[in-house]
Design a protein around this motif. Structure first.
Motif, mmCIF file in Angstrom:
data_model
loop_
_atom_site.group_PDB
_atom_site.id
_atom_site.type_symbol
_atom_site.label_atom_id
_atom_site.label_comp_id
_atom_site.label_asym_id
_atom_site.label_seq_id
_atom_site.Cartn_x
_atom_site.Cartn_y
_atom_site.Cartn_z
ATOM 1 N N LEU A 271 36.784 96.580 1.390
ATOM 2 C CA LEU A 271 36.339 95.348 2.046
ATOM 3 C C LEU A 271 34.821 95.273 2.116
ATOM 4 O O LEU A 271 34.234 94.198 1.933
ATOM 5 N N ASP A 272 34.175 96.397 2.380
ATOM 6 C CA ASP A 272 32.705 96.422 2.406
ATOM 7 C C ASP A 272 32.128 96.097 1.030
ATOM 8 O O ASP A 272 31.154 95.338 0.916
ATOM 9 N N ARG A 273 32.716 96.676 -0.033
ATOM 10 C CA ARG A 273 32.254 96.376 -1.392
ATOM 11 C C ARG A 273 32.449 94.901 -1.711
ATOM 12 O O ARG A 273 31.573 94.254 -2.291
ATOM 13 N N LEU A 274 33.586 94.361 -1.350
ATOM 14 C CA LEU A 274 33.871 92.955 -1.603
ATOM 15 C C LEU A 274 32.884 92.061 -0.869
ATOM 16 O O LEU A 274 32.374 91.083 -1.429
ATOM 17 N N ALA A 275 32.602 92.388 0.379
ATOM 18 C CA ALA A 275 31.660 91.577 1.156
ATOM 19 C C ALA A 275 30.266 91.622 0.539
ATOM 20 O O ALA A 275 29.593 90.591 0.442
ATOM 21 N N SER A 276 29.826 92.785 0.082
ATOM 22 C CA SER A 276 28.492 92.878 -0.507
ATOM 23 C C SER A 276 28.440 92.156 -1.849
ATOM 24 O O SER A 276 27.446 91.518 -2.177
ATOM 25 N N GLN A 277 29.496 92.225 -2.649
ATOM 26 C CA GLN A 277 29.520 91.530 -3.931
ATOM 27 C C GLN A 277 29.581 90.020 -3.735
ATOM 28 O O GLN A 277 28.952 89.273 -4.482
ATOM 29 N N THR A 278 30.314 89.563 -2.756
ATOM 30 C CA THR A 278 30.411 88.133 -2.490
ATOM 31 C C THR A 278 29.058 87.583 -2.068
ATOM 32 O O THR A 278 28.634 86.533 -2.531
ATOM 33 N N ASP A 279 28.349 88.301 -1.200
ATOM 34 C CA ASP A 279 27.024 87.863 -0.801
ATOM 35 C C ASP A 279 26.094 87.834 -1.995
ATOM 36 O O ASP A 279 25.334 86.894 -2.180
ATOM 37 N N THR A 280 26.160 88.843 -2.837
ATOM 38 C CA THR A 280 25.291 88.901 -4.001
ATOM 39 C C THR A 280 25.620 87.778 -4.968
ATOM 40 O O THR A 280 24.734 87.093 -5.460
ATOM 41 N N LEU A 281 26.880 87.568 -5.250
ATOM 42 C CA LEU A 281 27.270 86.522 -6.197
ATOM 43 C C LEU A 281 26.981 85.139 -5.643
ATOM 44 O O LEU A 281 26.441 84.287 -6.326
ATOM 45 N N GLY A 282 27.346 84.889 -4.409
ATOM 46 C CA GLY A 282 27.155 83.568 -3.830
ATOM 47 C C GLY A 282 25.699 83.249 -3.576
ATOM 48 O O GLY A 282 25.236 82.144 -3.822
ATOM 49 N N GLY A 283 24.964 84.215 -3.083
ATOM 50 C CA GLY A 283 23.571 83.975 -2.735
ATOM 51 C C GLY A 283 22.665 83.828 -3.934
ATOM 52 O O GLY A 283 21.715 83.069 -3.915
ATOM 53 N N SER A 284 22.933 84.553 -4.981
ATOM 54 C CA SER A 284 22.021 84.530 -6.113
ATOM 55 C C SER A 284 22.573 83.755 -7.305
ATOM 56 O O SER A 284 21.914 83.690 -8.333
ATOM 57 N N ALA A 285 23.743 83.191 -7.199
ATOM 58 C CA ALA A 285 24.297 82.435 -8.324
ATOM 59 C C ALA A 285 23.417 81.224 -8.634
ATOM 60 O O ALA A 285 23.140 80.941 -9.798
ATOM 61 N N PHE A 286 22.976 80.538 -7.603
ATOM 62 C CA PHE A 286 22.103 79.384 -7.810
ATOM 63 C C PHE A 286 20.767 79.827 -8.400
ATOM 64 O O PHE A 286 20.228 79.165 -9.298
ATOM 65 N N ALA A 287 20.241 80.946 -7.908
ATOM 66 C CA ALA A 287 18.962 81.436 -8.426
ATOM 67 C C ALA A 287 19.081 81.842 -9.892
ATOM 68 O O ALA A 287 18.193 81.541 -10.696
ATOM 69 N N ARG A 288 20.182 82.505 -10.256
ATOM 70 C CA ARG A 288 20.381 82.882 -11.658
ATOM 71 C C ARG A 288 20.527 81.649 -12.543
ATOM 72 O O ARG A 288 19.978 81.591 -13.647
ATOM 73 N N MET A 289 21.252 80.656 -12.060
ATOM 74 C CA MET A 289 21.444 79.431 -12.819
ATOM 75 C C MET A 289 20.108 78.697 -13.000
ATOM 76 O O MET A 289 19.813 78.192 -14.093
ATOM 77 N N ALA A 290 19.291 78.654 -11.960
ATOM 78 C CA ALA A 290 17.978 78.004 -12.050
ATOM 79 C C ALA A 290 17.067 78.759 -13.012
ATOM 80 O O ALA A 290 16.364 78.139 -13.821
ATOM 81 N N ASP A 291 17.080 80.088 -12.949
ATOM 82 C CA ASP A 291 16.267 80.882 -13.871
ATOM 83 C C ASP A 291 16.700 80.681 -15.316
ATOM 84 O O ASP A 291 15.873 80.611 -16.226
ATOM 85 N N LYS A 292 18.001 80.589 -15.524
ATOM 86 C CA LYS A 292 18.519 80.361 -16.874
ATOM 87 C C LYS A 292 18.088 78.993 -17.394
ATOM 88 O O LYS A 292 17.701 78.857 -18.556
ATOM 89 N N ALA A 293 18.120 77.967 -16.541
ATOM 90 C CA ALA A 293 17.699 76.622 -16.946
ATOM 91 C C ALA A 293 16.211 76.597 -17.260
ATOM 92 O O ALA A 293 15.791 75.993 -18.261
ATOM 93 N N VAL A 294 15.414 77.239 -16.434
ATOM 94 C CA VAL A 294 13.970 77.289 -16.685
ATOM 95 C C VAL A 294 13.696 78.009 -17.998
ATOM 96 O O VAL A 294 12.883 77.562 -18.811
ATOM 97 N N GLY A 295 14.386 79.120 -18.221
ATOM 98 C CA GLY A 295 14.223 79.847 -19.475
ATOM 99 C C GLY A 295 14.618 79.017 -20.679
ATOM 100 O O GLY A 295 13.989 79.088 -21.735
ATOM 101 N N HIS A 296 15.651 78.217 -20.535
ATOM 102 C CA HIS A 296 16.091 77.362 -21.635
ATOM 103 C C HIS A 296 15.054 76.293 -21.957
ATOM 104 O O HIS A 296 14.696 76.088 -23.114
ATOM 105 N N PHE A 297 14.557 75.614 -20.946
ATOM 106 C CA PHE A 297 13.623 74.520 -21.184
ATOM 107 C C PHE A 297 12.228 74.999 -21.571
ATOM 108 O O PHE A 297 11.473 74.253 -22.189
ATOM 109 N N THR A 298 11.879 76.226 -21.245
ATOM 110 C CA THR A 298 10.587 76.761 -21.683
ATOM 111 C C THR A 298 10.702 77.491 -23.005
ATOM 112 O O THR A 298 9.705 77.962 -23.532
ATOM 113 N N ALA A 299 11.907 77.593 -23.557
ATOM 114 C CA ALA A 299 12.173 78.219 -24.858
ATOM 115 C C ALA A 299 11.644 79.649 -24.901
ATOM 116 O O ALA A 299 11.040 80.069 -25.881
#
Length: 86
Positions: free
Chosen positions: A19-47
């Motif tokens: 349960l502790d591992r699941l809670a830490s992974q959920t926070d990591t995935l949920g909290g940084s999913a938007f940041a990873r997606m934004a970084d990927k978009a910036v990387g795409h548009f800056t080529a």
């Protein structure tokens, strides 16, 4: 402690650890999913995958990708105005 209590205590420790591992992974995935997606978009548009070797290709790719984004946004606005807001 009896063997039954030992087994029960071990299972309880394993369940709490899972349960502790699941809670830490959920926070990591949920909290940084938007940041990873934004970084990927910036990387795409800056080529950034092209590298700095050929400046003309780099800027041409950037301009093309931004123009495509502007075209897509304009197309969505047009389609909404014509077909949704009649």
């Amino acid at each position: 402690m009896s063997r039954h209590e030992d087994i029960h205590a071990e299972r309880e420790r394993e369940a709490k650890a899972a349960l502790d591992r699941l809670a830490s992974q959920t926070d990591t995935l949920g909290g940084s999913a938007f940041a990873r997606m934004a970084d990927k978009a910036v990387g795409h548009f800056t080529a950034e995958e092209l590298g700095p070797e050929d400046k003309i290709e780099l800027w041409g790719t950037r301009i093309g990708r931004v123009a495509g984004l502007i075209f897509a946004i304009g197309l969505v606005i047009y389609l909404v105005r014509v077909y949704v807001m009649q």
